[in-house]
Design an enzyme around this catalytic site. Structure first.
Site: not given
Ligand code: HEM
Length: 154
Positions: A87, A97, A140
């Site tokens: 993130h 969020y 974060e």
């Molecule tokens: C409780 C809320 C959230 C959870 C549980 C969550 C969970 C995750 C997880 C498990 C990953 C992959 C991590 C890895 O590479 O090992 C990830 C990546 C990501 N998350 Fe979140 N996230 C949350 C909220 C958000 C929010 C609010 C945003 C923005 C709008 C966001 C944007 C992203 C982006 C851009 C990635 C990278 C994707 C990629 O690698 O292609 N996330 N998130």
């Protein structure tokens, strides 16, 4: 802000978790259709997906899967650390969020229907989402503060 989860919320989330996971792909698809109506948010994922070579499906899968561990958060330390790192790399901030919550909760209702995804179920999942979100937002922010202070290499 510290949120707490009531025993009722934990029980509701755990009881409906399997249904959500079973329909995980449909919920994920419906969620991204809603989330990506916001072009700025869509661009964050486009860039990230190119870097990682993967679609960002893990986001919804993680929300659904980890909410089932809300009463055993110690199991999530490693996973939370990876999310925080990714993130921060992609510039996720507290203001994003609510957008994910507003995409995820209606997607759950859309896919499961209002007889399964009742108001009480959605309220419980909303609480679970924000409990995890608050942990992520705090971790974060701490990392952004460290980077800004130049205490650690970017
Ligand atoms: C409780 C809320 C959230 C959870 C549980 C969550 C969970 C995750 C997880 C498990 C990953 C992959 C991590 C890895 O590479 O090992 C990830 C990546 C990501 N998350 Fe979140 N996230 C949350 C909220 C958000 C929010 C609010 C945003 C923005 C709008 C966001 C944007 C992203 C982006 C851009 C990635 C990278 C994707 C990629 O690698 O292609 N996330 N998130």
């Amino acid at each position: 802000m510290t949120r707490t989860l009531s025993p009722e919320t934990i029980a509701t989330v755990k009881a409906t978790g399997p249904a959500l996971q079973q329909h995980g792909v449909a919920i994920t698809t419906a969620m991204y259709a809603r989330l990506f109506q916001n072009e700025a948010v869509k661009d964050m994922f486009d860039a990230a997906a190119q870097e990682s070579g993967e679609q960002p499906r893990r986001l919804a899968a993680a929300i659904l899967g980890y909410a089932q561990n809300i009463d055993k958060l110690q199991n999530l330390t490693g996973a939370v650390g990876r999310m925080v790192a990714r993130h921060v790399e992609t510039g996720v901030k507290a203001e994003h969020y609510p957008l994910v919550a507003e995409a995820l909760l209606p997607a759950i209702r859309e896919v499961l229907g209002e007889e399964v995804a009742t108001d009480a179920v959605l309220a419980a999942w909303g609480d679970a989402y924000w409990f995890l979100a608050d942990l992520l937002i705090a971790a974060e922010q701490a990392r952004y503060d460290e980077l800004e202070a130049g205490e650690v290499a970017a």
